[in-house]
Design a protein around this motif. Structure first.
Motif, short mmCIF file in Angstrom:
data_model
loop_
_atom_site.label_atom_id
_atom_site.label_comp_id
_atom_site.label_asym_id
_atom_site.label_seq_id
_atom_site.Cartn_x
_atom_site.Cartn_y
_atom_site.Cartn_z
N ASN A 148 0.83 -1.20 0.00
CA ASN A 148 0.00 0.00 0.00
C ASN A 148 0.87 1.25 0.00
OD1 ASN A 148 -2.39 1.39 -0.11
ND2 ASN A 148 -2.76 1.31 2.09
N LEU A 149 1.91 1.24 -0.85
CA LEU A 149 2.83 2.36 -0.91
C LEU A 149 2.75 3.12 -2.23
CD1 LEU A 149 5.98 0.70 0.64
CD2 LEU A 149 4.45 2.30 1.73
N THR A 150 1.65 3.00 -2.91
CA THR A 150 1.50 3.71 -4.17
C THR A 150 1.47 5.20 -3.89
OG1 THR A 150 -0.89 3.55 -4.02
CG2 THR A 150 0.24 1.81 -5.25
N PRO A 151 1.84 6.02 -4.87
CA PRO A 151 1.82 7.47 -4.62
C PRO A 151 0.47 7.97 -4.13
CG PRO A 151 2.98 6.98 -6.66
CD PRO A 151 2.39 5.68 -6.17
N ALA A 152 -0.62 7.44 -4.67
CA ALA A 152 -1.95 7.87 -4.21
C ALA A 152 -2.15 7.54 -2.74
CB ALA A 152 -3.03 7.21 -5.05
N ALA A 153 -1.72 6.34 -2.34
CA ALA A 153 -1.87 5.94 -0.93
C ALA A 153 -1.01 6.81 -0.04
CB ALA A 153 -1.50 4.47 -0.75
N ALA A 154 0.18 7.15 -0.52
CA ALA A 154 1.07 7.99 0.28
C ALA A 154 0.48 9.38 0.47
CB ALA A 154 2.44 8.07 -0.37
N GLN A 155 -0.23 9.89 -0.55
CA GLN A 155 -0.82 11.21 -0.44
C GLN A 155 -2.05 11.21 0.46
OE1 GLN A 155 -1.56 12.33 -4.49
NE2 GLN A 155 0.60 12.63 -4.96
N GLU A 156 -2.75 10.09 0.51
CA GLU A 156 -3.97 10.01 1.32
C GLU A 156 -3.68 10.13 2.80
OE1 GLU A 156 -6.01 6.37 0.50
OE2 GLU A 156 -6.10 6.78 -1.65
N GLU A 157 -2.61 9.56 3.24
CA GLU A 157 -2.37 9.45 4.67
C GLU A 157 -1.05 10.12 5.05
OE1 GLU A 157 -3.31 5.83 7.75
OE2 GLU A 157 -3.05 5.43 5.63
N THR A 158 -1.12 11.01 5.99
CA THR A 158 0.10 11.61 6.53
C THR A 158 0.10 11.37 8.03
OG1 THR A 158 -1.00 13.74 6.75
CG2 THR A 158 0.28 13.39 4.74
N PHE A 159 1.28 11.30 8.57
CA PHE A 159 1.42 10.99 9.98
C PHE A 159 2.20 12.10 10.67
CE2 PHE A 159 1.37 7.04 7.54
CZ PHE A 159 0.25 6.44 8.08
N THR A 160 1.85 12.34 11.90
CA THR A 160 2.58 13.35 12.66
C THR A 160 3.99 12.83 12.91
OG1 THR A 160 1.98 12.43 14.81
CG2 THR A 160 0.45 14.07 13.83
N PRO A 161 4.91 13.75 13.14
CA PRO A 161 6.28 13.30 13.48
C PRO A 161 6.29 12.40 14.73
CG PRO A 161 6.28 15.64 12.95
CD PRO A 161 4.83 15.19 12.98
N GLU A 162 5.38 12.68 15.68
CA GLU A 162 5.31 11.86 16.89
C GLU A 162 4.86 10.43 16.56
OE1 GLU A 162 3.70 14.88 16.61
OE2 GLU A 162 5.18 16.06 17.72
N HIS A 163 3.89 10.33 15.65
CA HIS A 163 3.39 9.01 15.24
C HIS A 163 4.51 8.22 14.55
CE1 HIS A 163 -0.33 6.73 13.44
NE2 HIS A 163 0.59 5.90 13.85
N MET A 164 5.27 8.90 13.69
CA MET A 164 6.37 8.22 12.99
C MET A 164 7.49 7.85 13.96
SD MET A 164 5.33 7.61 10.04
CE MET A 164 6.86 6.87 9.48
N LYS A 165 7.75 8.69 14.95
CA LYS A 165 8.76 8.36 15.97
C LYS A 165 8.30 7.12 16.76
CE LYS A 165 12.28 11.24 16.40
NZ LYS A 165 13.57 10.76 15.92
#
Length: 179
Positions: A24-41
């Motif tokens: 689920n790493l298609t460009p469209a999927a990547a644009q749909e979902e963004t994560f906070t820096p805290e979530h990624m940490k």
């Protein structure tokens, strides 16, 4: 471009598309979902605590070896040069390993909230969680071996029992043997 290179390029493109879709790493999927820096940490910490990105360090040497084999098959007279050149290329690409870590972290971030990731990290940094993380690969290997052993024995037992039942069927219907 030769036919084999065209087919190889097409196969590689298909493999990349399949993996991107599966992850689920298609460009469209990547644009749909963004994560906070805290979530990624939190995802990074959970991946590290669970050791989920361990074992992937062998990808680069394997790909380098495969690349060498392919190039040497095409140009055997340059085997020594190919070996050195591919080693240099592989070393120049070693920094790309962080891209895989980021992809794995995004996979985790998509599937767990920040709070869940924090709980996972807390567990896996506890003594029992750390032991589980350390033993996970061994446990998986042993479990797969046990399942394989079970499957093999089940197959033997099923065939033996089915053959006995088949003998009963054949004994009860002697007219079928004559046909």
């Amino acid at each position: 471009m030769t036919l084999s290179k065209t087919v190889g390029t097409a196969a590689l493109a298909l493999a990349v598309m399949l993996v991107a879709g599966a992850l689920n790493l298609t460009p469209a999927a990547a644009q749909e979902e963004t994560f906070t820096p805290e979530h990624m940490k939190a995802a990074e910490a959970a991946v590290e605590a669970t050791r989920s990105n361990y074992g992937f360090d062998e990808i680069l040497p394997i790909v380098a070896s495969q690349t060498k084999q392919q190039l040497v098959r095409q140009n055997p007279e340059f085997a020594r040069e190919i070996d050195a050149m591919v080693n240099d290329v592989a070393l120049s690409m070693a920094g790309k390993r962080v891209d895989l870590d980021k992809m794995i972290e995004e996979i985790w971030a998509r599937r767990f909230t920040k709070e869940e990731l924090d709980e996972i990290t807390a567990f896996y940094t506890s003594p029992v969680g750390a032991k589980l993380a350390e033993k996970s690969a061994e446990l998986s290997t042993l479990s797969i071996g046990a399942a394989r052993e079970y499957r093999n024995q089940l197959g033997i037992d099923m065939l033996e029992q089915a053959q006995k039942e088949m003998e009963k069927i054949a004994a009860a219907a002697p007219e079928k043997k004559a046909e």
